[in-house]
Design a protein around this motif. Sequence first.
Motif, short mmCIF file in Angstrom:
data_model
loop_
_atom_site.label_atom_id
_atom_site.label_comp_id
_atom_site.label_asym_id
_atom_site.label_seq_id
_atom_site.Cartn_x
_atom_site.Cartn_y
_atom_site.Cartn_z
N LYS A 607 -100.52 -24.98 -103.88
CA LYS A 607 -100.71 -26.04 -102.31
C LYS A 607 -100.10 -24.94 -101.76
N ALA A 609 -97.62 -25.98 -99.09
CA ALA A 609 -97.01 -27.68 -98.73
C ALA A 609 -95.16 -26.36 -99.02
N ALA A 626 -97.19 -27.53 -93.61
CA ALA A 626 -98.43 -27.88 -95.15
C ALA A 626 -99.89 -27.44 -93.90
N LYS A 629 -104.85 -30.15 -96.02
CA LYS A 629 -105.23 -30.89 -96.43
C LYS A 629 -104.19 -30.73 -97.65
N ASP A 630 -103.25 -30.57 -97.97
CA ASP A 630 -101.70 -30.19 -98.37
C ASP A 630 -100.74 -31.17 -98.03
N THR A 633 -98.54 -33.55 -100.16
CA THR A 633 -97.39 -32.90 -100.64
C THR A 633 -95.98 -32.81 -100.38
#
Length: 947
Positions: A607, A609, A626, A629-630, A633
């Motif tokens: 991830k 993030a 981030a 897409k993350d 998180t």
Amino acid sequence: MKKHFLIVVLSTGLFIQPVLAQKKATTTKASTKAVVAKLIPNDPDVIIGKLPNGLTYYIRKNTEPKNRAELYLGNKIGSLMETEEQLGLAHFTEHMAFNGSTDFPKNEMINYLQKAGVRFGADLNAYTGFNQTVYQLPIPTDSVEVFKTGFKILANWAGKVTMEGKEIDNERGVIVEEDRQRGKNAQQRMSNQLLPFLLSNSQYAKRIPIGKIEVLTSFTHDKIRNFYKDWYRPNLQTVIAVGDFDVKEVEQLIKQNFSGLKNPANPKPRLNYTLPDNITPNVKIVTDKEQPYNVAQVIYRQKSSPVKTDADFRRNAIESMINSMLASRIQELTQKGTAPFLFAQSSYSPYQGGLVWGESALQTVAVAKSAKDLEKALIAALAENERMVKFGFTTGEFETIKKKLEAGVEKQYKEKDKTKSAVYVQDYLDHFLVGSSIQSADYNYAEFKKLLQTVTLNEVNAVAKTLITKNNITIIVQAPEKEAADLPKEAQLLSALKTAGNGITPYIDNTVNKPLIATMPIAGKIINESKNEKLDITTLTLSNGIKVVLKPTNFKNDQVIFTSFGKGGTSIASNDDYLSAENSSLIAQFGVGDFNPTQLSKYLAGKTATARSYIDSEYQGFSGSASPKDLETAFQLIYAYATNPRKDVEIFNKNISDYKVITANKNSNPNSVYADTLQAVLANYHKRGMPINLSDIDKISLDKAYSFYKDRFADASGQTFVFVGNFEVEKIKPFLTTYLASLPALNKNETFVDNGVRPPKGKVSKTVYKGLEDKATVQLFFHDDYEYNAANNVQLDALKSALEIKILERLREKESGVYSPGVSLSVEKYPSAHYYFTISFNCSKANVEKLIAAALEEVNSFKQNGATEDDLKKFKSEEIRQEELSLRENGYWVNYLANRLKYGDDVEQLLGNKDRINGVTVATSKAAAQKYLNGENYIRVVLVPEK
């Protein structure tokens, strides 16, 4: 003034890097597999050409940043080419390139570029190493005349430096002062003993780029002129141009400016040098009175080669995976209370930072609490190497690093059309200097994808075994002189090398398989929304009182960054508890919920993030970044740090124990004593502004720190968040309502407390007597309260810029008494509006008073005359050019918006920046100097050697 936090970064630099900062060259050990390796094709987007005289050029069109180009002149020569009579003259030649050439006498080159918005030192720069000398020139392309002149400047560096005798003699003092500024300390004294040893008494050891002072101060002019004539020749040179321009036009500019350069009739051979092998380990122990730490290092050196083939690429990637996994293990061990070292590190990389061509090494470092603990600390660090070799890495570690690698590769590929021009330059320089391949973004992405699909744990573990060599082993120890008697002897160090693996067991992968947030929060609502069309920002108010400012951008394809702030910080802590409060930020280092730092890192693998809480003197909040897409998180991390902080007694006690050792040892370092004195003086010896001592550390309570942390984040109603980057406002709203609007709110309407930490009024002079060598440090402060606003701040900025030019001209160019004097400006609005002008420099003890007097003469000249028209033109050009770049940076917008909101300023303030900048005149600069440099509040703090 702010105190030091308990969280400290321990520097373990072992010796002086004999060049200015540079990127490490990429190398890999030659593959031993019997496979047919394919050459990596060069990136088709770069044009590579060669002139009839042998000069190589690289040209690439790239529009990030817009209207800018990176121009470089690379020379495949450095200090290794010097004769005994020329020691240090490769570096001296680099200096002379800025001191007069055929088309730019004396300082005209720097003056011209500054008026075009190019900053000397920050933009325009150069460095000299063993094998190369490189000049860099970032330049605007939207001015045809300035852009074309950039190539003329490179050509002047390449073959038209005039080397006037007077200019050579004037520069001697500057070079001597460069040596003084970077050295005259424990590090340099130990380096003088270690470098010949580390470089195996090779040609490298005999040609340290700074040279010898006795040569630099006495060489005859013909020696440096001969060096320039012999080595600055087109068949050893490259021109690199990357930027927002027409490629064909640039190719013509290169041909026009460089085709006339000629090679010598009888060129000297350009030799390559290597380091000799050693069959048995070499051991060296050095001590120094001013060395604060006990450091041991083991180096396993081996031959390496540039990355040219797909096999090299694969090997290089696997080595990076090994470094990451090994670093994670050592970091995990360091956090435990049982760790026998203050700090440890083990990684495989180019030897001496890539300065020595054709060599790489696994280098393992351990820093011990005392000389008596050094052997134990070294054994513990080496044991991790042995654990890696004997048992390999685990499946869990392997899968984690693959996820991290894949996330990094995906992010890099998504940003391929937003890559900054400066990123490409080093690849082309490495291709010219050592023959490394120039990989395209598509090749790099495809090969990494292939690697992730085909690489096996067995393959990685097999490569790991090759990093521990049987020969070319070096062991060095650096320690305080006072602890010399307790240091391990050579036989003990050799024994540690052999026995470190005794009794080791396989690594246990302690991964937590739980969600970051056990129970999803109850979402809140957005209760108000407004839009500022001029700045394209949306402001939301959440149901719990949190304000959110959103600025979508397209500056990066795969980046969202954020910060937040709420008033209070450590200022609200009582005098009895403020030491614990000031170290409450340590709680964020413990992880969150059920995840310790190592487990959290593994959870986040794959991830892109990050998020972390902070508590400073006036504010508390969060910051992070981030991939789009993350982004969820990152929001989960914010929620977890706010509502479920982790309390870790073991990590806390380890930090306290280590910090006691660091604090107990710091007074052996003159710079540390000086910094503590400076901090105390600037805080006027206020209790809350003093440096931490050993008795202070005993007052730090984990329970109090943890309670203070929880209290600071118990009320989110005063928080303001700023998000900038590639997101859509409507798509980010669900995250805001779920994870931010659900944070607890008590509606305390808190603010920070002014605890009265202020610099002293009037004139203050303090001299610190510490140090063994002839090196003085001077800092002169002009400061006072003032009205904080945009108009006053731009006048302060202009005054700082113009004064910096004059201080450099006077102290460096005219007096030849310093290397890089600095003029800095800091302003603060809270807890009370105050400005600080600081003039700082290093020099010999004998020159302290003369140079201070010279600096104050320049200050007085500003009060009498103001800045010159020329210097204000440079300021305006540099400011406007920098703003053009800043306005396309997510980081700039986050900081700008957060600061305006913190200080209650108009967020549209920047729209008037150009008018304010252009409104600065000689008259306004004179008035500003009389007001802000009046000397009524003047602090002088000087460090000189012990009497």
